[in-house]
Design a protein around this motif. Structure first.
Motif, PDB file in Angstrom:
ATOM      1  N   TYR A  36       0.812  -1.298   0.073  1.00  0.00           N
ATOM      2  CA  TYR A  36      -0.001  -0.020  -0.019  1.00  0.00           C
ATOM      3  C   TYR A  36       0.927   1.252  -0.189  1.00  0.00           C
ATOM      4  N   GLN A  38       0.769   5.419   0.796  1.00  0.00           N
ATOM      5  CA  GLN A  38      -0.151   6.395   1.624  1.00  0.00           C
ATOM      6  C   GLN A  38       0.682   7.780   1.367  1.00  0.00           C
ATOM      7  N   GLY A  41      -2.007  12.909   4.906  1.00  0.00           N
ATOM      8  CA  GLY A  41      -3.306  13.382   5.109  1.00  0.00           C
ATOM      9  C   GLY A  41      -4.418  12.367   4.401  1.00  0.00           C
ATOM     10  N   LYS A  42      -3.657  11.182   3.784  1.00  0.00           N
ATOM     11  CA  LYS A  42      -4.904  10.193   2.983  1.00  0.00           C
ATOM     12  C   LYS A  42      -4.591   8.767   3.349  1.00  0.00           C
ATOM     13  N   GLY A  43      -5.590   8.003   3.106  1.00  0.00           N
ATOM     14  CA  GLY A  43      -5.678   6.806   3.578  1.00  0.00           C
ATOM     15  C   GLY A  43      -4.535   5.701   2.623  1.00  0.00           C
ATOM     16  N   PRO A  44      -4.265   4.869   3.247  1.00  0.00           N
ATOM     17  CA  PRO A  44      -3.316   3.851   2.231  1.00  0.00           C
ATOM     18  C   PRO A  44      -4.152   3.444   1.013  1.00  0.00           C
TER      19      PRO A  44
ATOM     20  N   PHE B  90      -8.129   4.718  11.072  1.00  0.00           N
ATOM     21  CA  PHE B  90      -8.500   4.490   9.541  1.00  0.00           C
ATOM     22  C   PHE B  90      -9.360   3.360   9.767  1.00  0.00           C
ATOM     23  N   PHE B 105      -9.474   2.166   2.054  1.00  0.00           N
ATOM     24  CA  PHE B 105      -9.432   2.846   3.321  1.00  0.00           C
ATOM     25  C   PHE B 105     -10.055   4.315   3.196  1.00  0.00           C
ATOM     26  N   GLY B 106     -10.696   4.672   4.305  1.00  0.00           N
ATOM     27  CA  GLY B 106     -11.384   6.036   4.408  1.00  0.00           C
ATOM     28  C   GLY B 106      -9.950   7.125   4.523  1.00  0.00           C
TER      29      GLY B 106
END
Lengths: 112, 114
Positions: A36, A38, A41-44, B90, B105-106
């Protein structure tokens, strides 16, 4: 108990270079290994994944190498670009409740 | 991310107060997960759900509870917040088919306990 060990914790690579991140696992029940990416400030978000019956998978500049006997796998980023600067997580999947176990993450910085 | 939203995005709360974080999905996925992300620890599973009213503990569940009364909503509650629960939380979802790599994911909730 860390079931998926990831290294290095941080990595600085020059633009155009190769970034290499390594992971090792213990549980032989794991049967799928995703990576993943990332951004701050973001999700993976899923980058690339491999099954243990395959030794290598390539998608563009990203390649996973898998060594089942050693229980190790790695992510190679060829021709690294500043836009690749992010945190990368390896993970391992078991069918039990579709759970993913994550490594501790590698913060990659690609410099100009 | 499309199909999954977390609320609130940021929260500051005092030690000892209860806090509830919400995860909402529009994908009708069976599985939902709560992770916390901390430097040096990566993403650690707190609780997960494999269906409505079906939940189980993850590796760092102490001090947390969850509920899932509808397919689309998965709530994480900190019963009595402590400073050690300051983290980024998350939520993730997957249909459970095609392998676990299909997690979405959020965008996360940054929680600060003061």
């Amino acid at each position: 108990q860390q079931q998926v060990k990831q290294s290095p914790q941080s990595l600085i690579v020059q633009k155009g270079g190769i970034s290499i991140i390594n992971c090792a696992y213990e549980n032989t029940a794991f049967d799928y290994f995703p990576w993943y990416q990332q951004f701050p400030g973001k999700g993976p978000a899923l980058l690339i994944a491999i099954r243990p019956d395959v030794s290598e998978k390539k998608e563009g500049r990203f390649t996973i190498s898998f060594n089942k006997s050693a229980k190790q796998f790695s992510l190679h980023i060829m021709d690294s670009q500043p836009g690749d600067s992010a945190t990368y997580f390896c993970a391992a999947y078991t069918g039990t409740a579709s759970k993913l176990t994550f490594g501790t993450g590698t913060r990659l910085q690609v410099t100009l | 991310d499309a199909g999954i939203t977390q609320s609130p995005r940021h929260k500051v709360t005092e030690t000892g107060t209860p806090v509830t974080l919400r995860c909402h999905q529009t994908e009708n996925h069976r599985y939902m997960y709560w992770y916390r992300q901390d430097p040096g620890h990566g993403l650690r599973l707190i609780h997960y759900s494999y269906g409505v009213k079906d939940t189980d503990k993850g590796e760092v569940s102490d001090g947390y509870s969850v509920s899932r009364s509808k397919t689309e909503d998965f709530l994480l509650t900190l019963e009595s917040a402590t400073s050690s629960q300051t983290s980024v939380y998350f939520c993730a979802i997957t249909s459970g088919t095609g392998g676990g790599y299909g997690y979405t994911f959020g965008s996360g909730t940054r929680l600060t306990v003061v």
